[in-house]
Design a protein around this motif. Sequence first.
Motif, PDB file in Angstrom:
ATOM      1  N   LEU A  93       0.830  -1.231   0.073  1.00  0.00           N
ATOM      2  CA  LEU A  93      -0.122  -0.094   0.068  1.00  0.00           C
ATOM      3  C   LEU A  93       0.835   1.098   0.047  1.00  0.00           C
ATOM      4  N   TYR A  94       1.998   1.095   0.682  1.00  0.00           N
ATOM      5  CA  TYR A  94       3.050   2.403   0.574  1.00  0.00           C
ATOM      6  C   TYR A  94       4.487   1.669   0.671  1.00  0.00           C
ATOM      7  N   GLN A  96      -1.007  -4.800   2.899  1.00  0.00           N
ATOM      8  CA  GLN A  96      -2.184  -5.406   3.256  1.00  0.00           C
ATOM      9  C   GLN A  96      -1.976  -6.911   3.262  1.00  0.00           C
ATOM     10  N   VAL A 129      -4.570  -4.362   7.261  1.00  0.00           N
ATOM     11  CA  VAL A 129      -3.508  -3.290   6.765  1.00  0.00           C
ATOM     12  C   VAL A 129      -2.444  -3.320   8.217  1.00  0.00           C
TER      13      VAL A 129
END
Length: 132
Positions: free
Chosen positions: A100-101, A116, A122
């Motif tokens: 996700l990042y 995730q 998450v």
Amino acid sequence: MSEDPGKGPGFVGWNELMTPNLDESLEFYSKVFGWTFDDWPMPDGMTYKVAMVDNKPVAGIMPRTPDVPADAPPMWTAYINVEDCDATLTTAVEGGATVLYPATDMEGIGRFAVIQDPHGAVIAFIKYKPNC
């Protein structure tokens, strides 16, 4: 950072709230937990709010960033301490995680990423710089 961000891998080293209502969140958590807040300027011009207990940082609160969908709910994120952020990210992806990042450096703090898991949960992880 937690009271002791140097705790070994697998320990929660930090908790952070991203919220669309920063002022209301600060007021709520101040009343509920007695937190006071220090301002930590960020390189992008944002001011990060650090919750303090007995002059020790215990959590962070920040406004929702533009890359988060407007309909996303406010969320707390736990950061798990790791030995190597990039290696942990590789292992997570190999295990079915979605990034996700990506692994990113935080000036003066360390390197972190957000994933995730294969079931939708998450979580973030971080490798602190020495003496942080």
